[in-house]
Structure formats: structure tokens, C-alpha cells
Design an enzyme around this catalytic site. Structure first.
Site, PDB file in Angstrom:
ATOM      1  N   GLU A 175      59.523  22.300  83.091  1.00 49.76           N
ATOM      2  CA  GLU A 175      58.084  22.075  83.026  1.00 49.76           C
ATOM      3  C   GLU A 175      57.697  20.746  83.669  1.00 49.76           C
ATOM      4  OE1 GLU A 175      59.998  23.037  80.499  1.00 49.76           O
ATOM      5  OE2 GLU A 175      59.314  25.108  80.252  1.00 49.76           O
ATOM      6  N   HIS A 224      55.893  29.445  69.338  1.00 50.52           N
ATOM      7  CA  HIS A 224      55.125  30.368  70.175  1.00 50.52           C
ATOM      8  C   HIS A 224      53.720  30.522  69.609  1.00 50.52           C
ATOM      9  CE1 HIS A 224      59.323  31.392  71.156  1.00 50.52           C
ATOM     10  NE2 HIS A 224      58.871  31.716  72.348  1.00 50.52           N
TER      11      HIS A 224
HETATM   12  C1  LIG Z   1      61.052  24.366  77.268  1.00 47.29           C
HETATM   13  C2  LIG Z   1      60.986  25.851  77.326  1.00 47.29           C
HETATM   14  N1  LIG Z   1      60.437  26.446  78.408  1.00 47.29           N
HETATM   15  C3  LIG Z   1      60.343  27.791  78.474  1.00 47.29           C
HETATM   16  C4  LIG Z   1      60.808  28.586  77.465  1.00 47.29           C
HETATM   17  C5  LIG Z   1      60.675  30.116  77.534  1.00 47.29           C
HETATM   18  N2  LIG Z   1      61.978  30.750  77.758  1.00 47.29           N
HETATM   19  C6  LIG Z   1      62.713  31.197  76.723  1.00 47.29           C
HETATM   20  S1  LIG Z   1      64.219  31.771  77.205  1.00 47.29           S
HETATM   21  C7  LIG Z   1      63.900  31.429  78.842  1.00 47.29           C
HETATM   22  C8  LIG Z   1      64.962  31.695  79.877  1.00 47.29           C
HETATM   23  C9  LIG Z   1      66.257  30.976  79.597  1.00 47.29           C
HETATM   24  O1  LIG Z   1      67.255  31.336  80.515  1.00 47.29           O
HETATM   25  P1  LIG Z   1      68.754  30.801  80.401  1.00 47.29           P
HETATM   26  O2  LIG Z   1      68.754  29.355  80.048  1.00 47.29           O
HETATM   27  O3  LIG Z   1      69.478  31.190  81.624  1.00 47.29           O
HETATM   28  O4  LIG Z   1      69.367  31.527  79.123  1.00 47.29           O
HETATM   29  P2  LIG Z   1      69.653  33.085  78.893  1.00 47.29           P
HETATM   30  O5  LIG Z   1      68.390  33.672  78.336  1.00 47.29           O
HETATM   31  O6  LIG Z   1      70.026  33.662  80.212  1.00 47.29           O
HETATM   32  O7  LIG Z   1      70.737  33.163  77.894  1.00 47.29           O
HETATM   33  C10 LIG Z   1      62.612  30.903  78.979  1.00 47.29           C
HETATM   34  C11 LIG Z   1      61.993  30.540  80.253  1.00 47.29           C
HETATM   35  C12 LIG Z   1      61.384  27.920  76.361  1.00 47.29           C
HETATM   36  N3  LIG Z   1      61.872  28.592  75.320  1.00 47.29           N
HETATM   37  N4  LIG Z   1      61.462  26.572  76.328  1.00 47.29           N
END
Ligand SMILES: Cc1ncc(C[n+]2csc(CCOP(=O)(O)OP(=O)(O)O)c2C)c(N)n1
Ligand SMILES: Cc1ncc(C[n+]2csc(CCOP(=O)(O)OP(=O)(O)O)c2C)c(N)n1
Ligand SMILES: [Mg+2]
Ligand SMILES: [Mg+2]
Lengths: 396, 325, 396, 325
Positions: free
Chosen positions: D60, D130
Site C-alpha cells: 500500500e 474488514h
Molecule cells: C496490508 C494488507 N493488504 C491487503 C490485504 C488483502 N489480502 C489478503 S490476502 C492477500 C494476498 C496475499 O498473497 P500471498 O502473500 O502470496 O499469500 P497467499 O494468499 O498466496 O498464501 C491480500 C492482497 C491484507 N490482508 N493486508
């Protein structure tokens, strides 16, 4: 004792740009010019002729003199604050000399050299430092927070590292609009620890932004030596992690700086991709006029670096080229000292900005609630004119 | 008792805290060998070693993230943010993490041992980025405590309370007073209560409420008012979260008038919360509107700092307006 | 099509841990077990006996079954939300199996496997997911945000990346107190783009924190493929930039995971330094029950990875060892399915937490202003009991 | 006119903005091919290409830093933060950079073309992370504009105004209403004014003020009150910074009573600012204390969300208290 400022010396010394690609972190360092003014055997020079070389040298001299004089002015209490770039002037003057005027320069705060090269006038520096009504920044920021949209030099912002992802975005915009422009983004090895560094470099790589990330690794972040800042091999070792082409150079070698930035500009434009340059140097002076480095480092360490003066090195080269002589040199420095002193005297007498500037530029227009606050303030000052001597006299 | 300036009082509190508990740590940018850019941690590395008092890399989000981890582990971290203007990169770690650590885990884990120290405020020709008073960004965050001392005695007693409090505390230090404010400070250990306001001067006509460096302004305005025959009750809120509505409301119930002053811009500042609460609590007691004398709604300026700030003259005018309403 | 999920395969395949040190970014990948259950020639096995191996396998089976059943429960509307770890279960179960019970585990959210291995009970998972009054988290967080201080599993926090610098601090505290403990910190390749990643890795390196950074590189961050996430050679290529020992492993190879984490734990404790492990895997399922991956990737890509099932791979090994047989296997899975179904039925009937839990744990004690808000709320609910059926009945 | 839900209205506004100006860009996490986790940017990458509508890496602070740079360069970035709960890592870039860019440079540079879109608010069983409504963290920051629409028609008109406004705007979208709120929306281009409140229902006994999804609650409470013979004036603030004190004060001058409601915790929320300003502006008009019906001072809960939120029953009770004061 900071061991890090020396450790990169172990890398291989090369004399033409050599990239660290994704499969090597043996980090060579680019050196072209020796301290005595001679060029290393086989070294490939940047594009530079006598006109450019003298312009660069004169800018370096101006830089050195301005820094000296303003530190003195601060000691005399004429100025609230100042930051020199003593010993690392080549990184910024050389960078600007390798770029085109339309390229955006985003600095951290110690990059006045780049602005000088672009032609920011002595009185413009002064007006900013004395927060007077001729300051382009309208007297709102501390001394040395210069900026000029005409000269494509982004106004300095104190929070560290914030310009790094901004530079990625700026350069992306330049690319999208098909311009023959790049952005150069300067930062210190300390600021490279901020989260914004990580964000900026990764975004530039992913989105293919033509930005040159230029790290001035001067060994210190205020009192913190670089060996308490990171454990990797400098900042250059991070390039591979972002998949960004990386180049380490001798930051006190003006020809290496110019060569590296010229190359980086070409690459960034042609490949639509970022480049990282890490310039190894040393912050010979205090962090700022509020700092005293004798509390956290030794004279010996400083002395070692004093022997690498980038300005003297360039002078030696110019002399060897027969492009310059000692008489010219003395005249240049003497003239500059006088000019600067005179300019201080002029700038400190120029009036402060009008009260109105307190409320402009918060938004594009002054919104109602701020207008009301302003009107109340005007009434208040009129009631107590003596308490607000700087602005009260000029209120209508 | 000794004469100490505010910095010495802070340093003394840190020294006591580190001496009493081996798991207490002080860290931040330049905090180690150098003792911090203001020298608040001076001598602590020498005394307690490099593992307990140290420089961090230049990353505020890292400093507070690291501190959160240490506190969860059971250590007692005291993290310094060099200027409150630079606390924002750590905002997520403070507001989404420190503040919610205990709640979200059902008290399986907590970072109650965390203290964040940071110099705030203007009056030092610092411009936009060395003058901010960002306390209100934190006072709207349940789970945090927010404390601001006004002088050396308060600073030592409140900081020791903050360090020992079993909740994360953001401790704002009025840097304009670091060397300017000097006073008697007991050399021994003592604490002042978090959550309680302090009546600095009793009076009957109007209540003046502030915190930190702004207390000086209030006392100056109260003195001017006194010469004009107006009796001011001067209250130091000290703790902004939680804050002592009871003491404030009692004072306003008595005086019928309230002026709140802070350095931060007026809109969205913490004076709004206080005014909103007090108008409800003391609706029938109020004889004039509650006034807020604060910074203007602009970034913090440089050349016009004098004009910008909520000084004693502006407060004095408000006192007259309120009393003559 | 995500090209990144394959590109690391170009690296050399090795069968004993091989570090990327500060002078190499040729990134080998550790593989021990082949899909058919045979071990690569010359591969060095982790410390593992039949007891541990069966415990690991049973945990994997439990994981697979729980995930399947809870996705079904969510589809039936019995549960609001769920996240599976389909296809990457070995990364977390293997990690926990290589650690000691006193080591702290800090996860991102897809690490239920580690918690299962530690012995979190089926009903404890259920109580959390159904936010009932027996949930250790007191019904405050969305499903799958587990935590247990008894089991040294830090409560999951939704904001991504925040646990990374926290893990550095946690491990530093463990070191300072002279404990025989390390911290493992799991995160996705997406979260590794956050500024907190940079901060956490650098601080761990500088301060010598015994933390194992474990990146689950599963190719996607919701819909974003890893080739739009970064341009470097995965996350492992960043290790050298921080001066941290780095290891890339096949994340679907349970023996490689255990071997790597066992080694990393030893190294972190002995050297008081962090380690990075990048486990290459694939998120076979949707990101969460709110997501449908068919919108952003192909069946073919998924099929390729389906063939690498880590659980089947381990089963094949156990069969080959004669430590397990097909009858045991069917019985295990069948038994688990029944248990899970029964547990859902129990957990969804357990009462929600009492109203009081709304205001506890904001602070160590409930401060006056919150107490007052609570009392007002109680009065309000008593006035409208039908509008708040879940809590009103239990108010005194 | 077409029937659109709030998401469609947003998507439609983005489409118009991208069509009219080649330098307009939409980006953020999952914003590109997938169209965002809520699908607000659905179809835009297909229509305008990958260089103008794209996924960013998961950072972000990077997204807003990148957007600040683009805006300074002269492009028109529309950055999405996936959930308002995750805006805090970008807090420094917004509060110290976007908000102060023009002022600090004396207008040599500005990021006026920046718009930040982010879904906020509760009611979706989202728990702590959320559900947050962090608007007040931004309303105390001079240099920013803060806008919150209540329905599809407002969303389209206000978003187009925000995108074209020459100041950085933080645009909070009530995600609970994304699909739930459906209404008539002109297909053509139009704008609604930023900085002006909207009187949704006129009345004489009491003023009810809110914004975003909370407007639904206010209208419900007003309907209950109407049955009880109380006439409510219902006002949607729409723009929180700058905010329309004049419209609000005129309404309160008429009704003599005010209730403000927001989803965020009460302490430090934006209702405090409004109450503080209105008690000053309307001191002699107020017939009862201004009441704030807001979230409790806790993190956003899950199991007890229903009890936690400022619902229509709580507002209705406050209306009665106020009228019977
Ligand atoms: C600071 C923040 N930004 C955005 C999100 C929304 N979000 C939740 S999971 C995710 C993707 C995460 O991907 P990754 O780190 O590759 O983990 P995976 O789900 O593949 O295990 C996002 C964008 C969040 N939880 N926290
Ligand atoms: C976000 C932020 N944190 C802290 C500071 C205070 N500060 C100003 S300069 C500085 C050191 C910077 O060191 P480096 O990046 O190496 O640059 P150098 O001064 O050596 O040129 C610090 C800590 C700041 N300006 N911004
Ligand atoms: Mg430096
Ligand atoms: Mg992933």
C-alpha cells in the site's frame, strides 16, 4: 569505527561499466579517475568535452564555497540550519551533468549540487534559506528544502525515502506519455532501510519505470554507521533481489559518476526499466549544523577520506588536460566567496512572505473554513501588531 | 530533589526502568552510542550494553514492528521515534497491531509492555516536518494509551508509569521544553497516574484545558486574565487516552466556561472530542460556547510560525470573548 | 499465465542443503523426495523416524480433510469464510515438525498445518471458526485467525506482512533471554512486497535475531500472479541483499521442508542469525471461499501442480518404507471425515461469547469510559431484547 | 437513466474518467485483469490496456507513493486500497506527502490529480480488519479532501468530481452497499459538488447527520421517529473535508437538536469535530445536548457486531432522549 565503509573495496576494480546481473553478486566497483588526475589504463571515459568539464568543475567549486559559507553563516546565527555535502559533491553534480534538462531529479536533501548544475541561481538558494518572500517555496520549509518546477528538480521533503516510490510513479508517467525523459532518484544508504525503498524499487521493476535509483552511500545516517544499518554488501547487493541492473561506482570519481549515469539513462530509456547505482563515498562534514560527528567517529577515519577529495581529483584531471590552470582556480574560488557573502547580505534583508501565504496552497483554492481562520487571524494581528512584527506592518 | 531539565528527567526515568528490569530495552534511530539526536538515551548504552540500548536501521515501521514482537515475547521495549513527524511509517504497526494485539487474540497475547517515546510539537523553527503534534491520530484508537507531560517532574513520573503500564503507551515529549523547562525532580523512583488530569491552578470564572508544551501558554494567558480580573482554572489533561472527563466536567460545572488549546490544527484535533463530550456532560452549566484555540488548518509553517501558533494572546482574547458572551 | 511459477526450475537441483551466500545468486533448489515416494540418489534425509513420520502424515491428512469439509460447510452457509492450504500443506506441517515446541510460530493465515502439528484440537479449530464462547479468541476475528499461547502459535492478524518485523523482535527477545528457542515466520510471496518485509529482514540481520523467515511462494496473491509481483528470481534472491543465509526448497517435498527447517533452526541458534527459506509451491485452491480462481488462471496450470500433491508424495514414501499401508490410509481419512462432520455439529451449537467480551481485552482492565458505554449498551439491549437475540437472553 | 448498484456506478464513473483523459490510470492490488476483489474496476483493463489499468505488487505504501509520483508528473492516478483497514501502511505517503505536496513546494509541484478509492465500513461479518471506518484519521489532515457517498447516484457524481478535483481526495466507498444499494443513475457524465452537504429529508424537530452507509440507519430511525410524531431533518454530510458547517448549522438553528452518527468508535471520531463546531455556532439555538451515536471504543468485533454498531434503535432512543431533554 565503521568497518563497512571499507569492506566494498574488496570487490574487483573495473574501468568500464560492469553489471551485476541476476546471477552474480560479486560486486565490482567502477573507477575511472585516480586522485592524481590520471585516468586508469584502459578506462572508458564518459562523453565529456572541455565546455562540459569546466561547467562541472565550476559547479563543484560553487558547491564547496556555498557550503563553507553557509555553515559559517549558521554559526554566526544568521541562518537557522544548513546541510553540506562535503566530500560527496561529485555524486550530484556528476549525476546532473549526465542527464538531460527535461529529466526529473528527486533528491533526499543533500543534492544541492544537482540543482546548481541545472542553473538554480545563487540568490534563489539564498531566498530559500532565508525563507524570504522571493523563495519559490514561500518560506514554508527549513533551509535546503529547494525545489523548482522550471528546472525539473522536485521540492525536497524531509520524510526519508518517500521520494523513492514517487520516482517510480513519476518515471512510469514519463514512459506512458512517450517522453524522452527519465527520473533520477537520490537517497542515502540510511533511507534505503525504509519500507518505501522496498516498495519503490519493486514497483519500478515490475512496471518497467525508466528511473535511475542513485544511492549515495556515505557511510553514515546521522550517527549510525552503515555497519549498523545493514549486513548485506552495501545497497548494490539488493539490486539482484528486485531483478534490477545494478552498478557500483566510486562516488568521489566524477568521471565514473558521469559515465554511470549516462549509461543508466540510455539503458532506462531503451529498455524501459530501472537501474540502481550505488556510489561509495563519505560524509566528510557533520550530518547538519545541528550535529557534531566527533561524538561518534574518529579523526583518522575522516582523514582517510579527506585524501579522496572529489573536487581536487577533478581539478587535477583538468590541469592534466590543460583545460584549467591555477590562476583560473584561485580566481574562481575567490570570486565565489565574495559573491556568496554578498548574496547572504541581500537575501537576509528581503522581507518575509506576506501573511496570506500562510493559507494558500493548502488546496488549489482557499476553502471557506480556512478563509475564516485567516480573517480572524488578520483581526487578531491588527489588535496586537507589536506581537507579530514581521507580518503586521504589511497587512492592509 | 535535583534540578533537571525535561531531557534529564526522561533520561533518569529510562535509567531507573532499565536498572530495575533486565528485559527493558531502549532503541531507535541514533539511540545507541550517540544517545539519540536529543540525547534522551545518553549514557544508557554505556551502562546497560549494546544489546539493551542500540541503534536501529532507519525504518520506523521496523522499529515498532520489532518492538511489538519484543513486547509479545515478554520483553519491555521502549522504542524511540526520532520526531513525531516521522511516526507515520509506523502507523500501521501502532494502530492495526499494537492497539489490537490483545483484543484480537482474546488475551492469548498482548504487547502491554510496549512504550513508544517521541518528541512532538512546534516552536523550534522546524517547519512542516519537525513541528507536528499528531496526538489526535492516536486518540481515536482504542487499545492505545496516550500521554503528554508538561514539565520535568511530570515527565519522569508519567514515563515511569507508562513503561510499567500493561498497555501500549504512546508518550509524546514536548521537544520545545527539552532544555527550556527545568525544575525540581526527585532522584528516586515515583509514578504519576495515567488517566488523571492535573489541576494546575484553581479558579472560578473559566476553565483552561491543554497538555504538554501548551500548558505554558495557558498559564501565561491565565496570568494576563488575572490582571484583567478574570479567575482561570488551569487544567493539564496529561493523559489523552483514556482522558479524565470527570475532572474536566467538574471544573466546567463550576466555572461554566471552557477553552481548550492544542498545537495541532483545529479540525479533527483532540479538542473537538473534549468539546463534544463536555457540551453533553455540562449542557446546563455552560454559560458560553466552548472555544478551541488551536493551530490553523494548514500544514505547519516556517516563516509565519509565530502567527500560526495558538499563543497566549489568542487564548487571552478567547477568554475575554467567553467571559463577555 | 504465470511464467514465474516455473522459472525457478531452471536452477540447479541439489539434494543436500546448499546456501546462497553473499557471493552467489545462482539459486539451487533442494529436493529430497520424488513424487513416486523414492528418495533422490545421494539425498541426505532429515532426522525423522517412523513415529515422527506417521505423526506428520496424520497431520497432513487431518489438514486435507478439515479443509475439504470446511469449504463444504461454507458452501452450505454454515460458516462465513474459510481458507484452505490445498497443495501447500507440507510447508507448514513440515516446518512445525522440524521445530521444538517452545519455538514461536508466526503465521500469515494459511498455516493451520503448523498449529495442527502442535496439537491444537479439532474442537478448538471449530470453536474459532464458529466464533463461539469457547474460542480462545473470544469470537472476535474471522474464521481461521487461530492463536494459542500454550502452543506458541501467535494469533493470526489479517494485515499482511506485519508479523515479519515482529518475528525479528520476538526472536531477539528469545536470544537476549538466553533461551533455546527460535521463531519461525511464515508469509506469502505477495506479502513479501510489503515494506514490513524489508524492515523485518534487515532488522533481523542487523540485530542477529534467531528467526527463520519462511516464504510460501505459491505463485499467487489472490489473483495476482507472482510475475506481476516481482521481477527478481523469487524471494530467495533477496537474501543476499540483507546478508542473510538463504535456501530454496521444493515446498511440496515434506522431507526437504523438514530438512531445511531443522538445519535453519540449528544455524539460527548457533550463529544467532536469521535464515530465509523459500518454498516453491502452488495454491491449488481458491484464495479463500470468497474467491474463484477460474477468472484468472487456467485449468492446465492447475493440473500440472495437482500432479505434485505433497500428501500423496509422502504417502508413497511411507508405503515404500513399509511404515504405512492402504488400509490404514482409508481408515484414517474416513475416520477424520466423520470426526470433522461431528465436530461442526457440536461447535455450531455452542453459544456465542457473552456480551461482556465485547469490551474486555481492549486494555488490561476495562477503563471507565468503556465501562460506561457497556452499561448503556446493556440497558439498551434490555429495552430491545428481540433485536439482539444472541446476547439479550444471557444478560443478568 | 439505468438501474445500477453502487459498484456499477463506481465502475461507470471510472470508465467515463478513463475515456475522457488518456493520462487517467486505475491501479491497485488485483485491480487489473481480475477487476479488483469487489470488481469495481471490472472490464477496464480490457478496454484501456494493461498500462492504464493494472495490478500492483502488494504494498500500500508503494501504491500511494507511486500514485503521488504519477500525479506530480501530470498523470491522473486513481489508486485503490483493497480495504480501508489496509490503508495504514500508506498513511505516511498520504498524510505527510499527498496532503503537503503543494504547500511545502509553494505550488511548484502538486498531486491534485490524485484520487484514492477504498471500501470501508462494517456490517459484513468482517471483524477487526474488514470493517473499519478510518475517515477521521484523514479529516484532521489539511490538504486532503475526504468524500463518502451514500448510494449509486451519489457515488458516480461524487467520484467523478473527486477525480477531476485539483486536490488529493480520499474516497471512501461503503462496501456493505456495493451490491445492496441499487438506484437510478444517469448513464451520462455528471458531477456532484464536493464540500456540500445534502438534505435528504426536511424536518422540524431534530437534525440527524451522518454519511455513507450510515445514512440508511438514519433514514430508518427517522421513519420510526415519524411514527412517534417526531419530525426529523436528515442530512448527508457527503464531504467530510472540507465539510459544510453552514448547511448543518442552518438545520440545527431550525430544529434546535442534533444527533450525529458514524460507524467508527466514538472517541476521536469525526462526530466530535462536528459537535464541537456546532455547539459553538448554534450555542443559543441548542435545546438539548448534541448526541453522538457511534461505534463503541473497542476494535471492531465479530460475534457481537450487531450489538456493537450504531443501529437505528440506538439512534431512535437518542432522538427520544434529545426531544424529551
Ligand atoms: C496490508 C494488507 N493488504 C491487503 C490485504 C488483502 N489480502 C489478503 S490476502 C492477500 C494476498 C496475499 O498473497 P500471498 O502473500 O502470496 O499469500 P497467499 O494468499 O498466496 O498464501 C491480500 C492482497 C491484507 N490482508 N493486508
Ligand atoms: C522518515 C524519517 N525518519 C527519520 C528522519 C530523521 N533523519 C533525517 S536525516 C537522517 C539520516 C539519513 O541518513 P542517510 O539516508 O544515509 O543520508 P545522509 O544524511 O547520509 O545523506 C535521519 C534519521 C527523517 N527525516 N525521516
Ligand atoms: Mg548516509
Ligand atoms: Mg501467494
Amino acid at each position: 569505527m565503521n568497518t563497512n565503509t571499507n569492506s566494498y573495496e574488496k570487490g574487483q576494480v573495473v574501468h568500464t561499466p560492469t553489471f551485476i546481473d541476476g546471477h552474480s553478486v560479486d560486486i565490482p566497483i567502477l573507477k575511472i579517475l585516480q586522485q592524481d588526475g590520471s585516468v586508469y589504463d584502459g578506462a572508458q571515459l564518459p562523453k565529456i568535452d572541455q565546455t562540459l568539464a569546466t561547467k562541472v568543475y565550476k559547479t563543484l567549486a560553487f558547491h564547496r564555497v556555498l557550503d563553507e559559507r553557509m555553515v559559517a553563516a549558521q554559526r554566526q546565527g544568521r541562518l537557522s540550519f544548513y546541510m553540506t555535502a562535503l566530500g560527496e559533491e561529485a555524486t550530484t553534480v556528476g549525476g546532473a551533468a549526465a542527464l538531460e534538462p527535461q529529466d526529473m531529479i528527486m533528491g533526499q536533501y543533500r543534492e544541492q549540487g544537482a540543482l546548481m548544475f541545472r542553473g538554480f541561481k545563487l540568490e534563489q538558494f539564498m531566498n530559500q534559506m532565508f525563507s524570504n518572500e522571493k523563495d519559490l517555496g514561500k518560506g514554508r520549509q527549513m533551509p535546503i528544502h529547494y525545489g523548482s518546477s522550471e528546472l525539473n528538480y522536485m521540492t525536497i521533503s524531509s520524510p526519508l525515502g518517500t521520494q523513492i516510490p514517487q520516482a517510480a510513479g513519476y518515471a512510469y508517467g514519463q514512459k506512458l506519455q512517450g517522453k524522452d525523459e527519465v527520473t533520477i532518484c537520490y537517497f542515502g544508504e540510511g533511507a534505503a532501510s525504509e519500507g518505501d525503498f522496498h516498495a519503490g524499487l519493486n514497483m519500478a521493476a515490475v512496471h518497467g519505470a525508466p528511473v535511475i535509483f542513485f544511492c549515495r552511500n556515505n557511510g553514515y545516517a546521522i550517527s549510525t554507521p552503515s555497519d549498523e544499518q545493514y549486513k548485506g554488501n552495501g545497497i548494490a547487493s539488493r539490486g539482484v533481489g528486485y531483478g534490477i541492473k545494478t552498478l557500483r561506482i566510486d562516488g568521489n570519481d566524477i568521471l565514473a559518476v558521469i559515465k554511470a549515469v549516462q549509461w543508466a539513462r540510455e539503458y532506462a530509456l531503451a529498455e524501459k526499466a530501472p537501474v540502481i547505482i550505488e556510489a561509495m563515498s563519505y560524509r566528510l562534514g557533520a550530518h547538519s549544523t545541528s550535529d557534531d560527528p566527533s561524538g561518534y567517529r574518529t579523526r583518522e577515519e575522516e582523514a582517510k577520506w579527506q585524501a579522496n577529495d572529489p573536487i581536487l581529483r577533478m581539478k587535477n584531471w583538468l590541469l592534466a588536460q590543460d583545460w584549467w590552470n591555477e590562476e583560473q582556480d584561485s580566481a574562481l574560488f575567490e570570486g565565489l566567496r565574495e559573491e556568496v557573502l554578498a548574496a547572504v547580505k541581500v537575501a537576509e534583508k528581503i522581507a518575509k512572505p506576506e501573511l496570506r501565504e500562510l493559507v494558500t496552497d493548502v488546496y488549489d483554492d482557499v476553502p471557506e473554513h480556512i478563509e475564516k481562520q485567516y480573517q480572524e487571524l488578520v483581526e487578531h494581528i491588527k489588535q496586537y501588531p507589536d506581537a507579530y512584527p514581521v507580518t503586521s506592518g504589511r497587512l492592509k | 530533589m535535583a534540578q533537571m531539565n525535561l531531557l534529564q528527567a526522561i533520561n533518569n526515568a529510562l535509567d531507573i526502568a532499565m536498572a530495575e528490569d533486565d528485559s527493558t530495552l531502549c532503541f531507535g534511530e541514533d539511540v545507541g552510542f550517540f544517545g539519540g539526536v536529543f540525547r534522551a538515551t545518553s549514557g544508557l548504552q554505556e551502562k546497560y550494553g549494546k544489546t539493551r540500548c542500540f541503534n536501529t536501521p532507519l525504518t520506523e515501521q521496523g522499529i515498532i514492528g520489532f518492538a511489538n514482537g519484543l513486547a509479545a515475547q515478554g520483553s519491555r521495549p521502549i522504542a524511540e521515534i526520532q520526531f513525531a513527524d516521522y511516526i507515520f511509517p509506523a502507523f500501521d504497526q501502532i494502530v492495526n497491531e499494537s492497539a489490537k494485539f490483545r483484543y484480537r487474540s482474546g488475551n492469548e497475547f498482548n504487547v502491554g509492555k510496549l512504550t513508544i517515546r517521541t518528541p512532538y510539537g512546534g516552536g523550534i523553527a522546524g517547519g512542516l516536518y519537525h513541528s507536528q503534534s499528531p496526538e489526535a491520530y492516536f486518540t481515536q484508537t482504542p487499545g492505545l494509551k496516550v500521554v503528554v507531560p508538561r514539565n520535568p517532574y511530570q515527565a519522569k513520573g508519567l514515563l515511569l508509569a507508562a513503561i510499567r503500564d500493561d498497555n501500549p503507551v504512546v508518550f509524546f515529549e514536548p521537544k520545545r521544553l527539552y532544555r527550556a523547562s527545568i525544575g525540581e525532580v526527585p532522584e528516586e523512583d515515583y509514578q504519576l497516574p495515567i488517566g488523571k488530569a492535573d489541576i494546575v491552578q484553581t479558579g472560578s470564572d473559566i476553565t483552561l484545558l491543554a497538555w504538554g508544551a501548551q500548558m505554558e501558554i495557558m498559564e501565561k494567558a491565565a496570568a494576563m486574565a488575572s490582571e484583567a480580573g478574570i479567575s482561570c482554572e488551569v487544567v493539564d489533561l496529561r493523559s489523552l487516552l483514556p482522558w479524565d472527563l470527570e475532572t474536566v466536567a467538574n471544573s466546567v460545572a463550576k466555572t461554566g466556561r471552557l477553552i481548550i488549546s492544542h498545537e495541532a490544527p483545529i479540525t479533527g484535533g483532540f479538542a473537538g472530542e473534549i468539546a463534544a463530550s463536555v457540551q453533553k456532560e455540562c449542557f446546563l452549566n455552560l454559560e458560553s460556547p466552548i472555544e478551541r484555540i488551536c493551530g490553523l488548518d494548514t500544514p505547519y509553517p516556517l516563516a509565519q510560525e509565530k502567527e500560526y501558533v495558538a499563543d497566549h494572546l489568542k487564548v487571552f482574547e478567547a477568554i475575554k470573548r467567553s467571559v463577555n458572551f
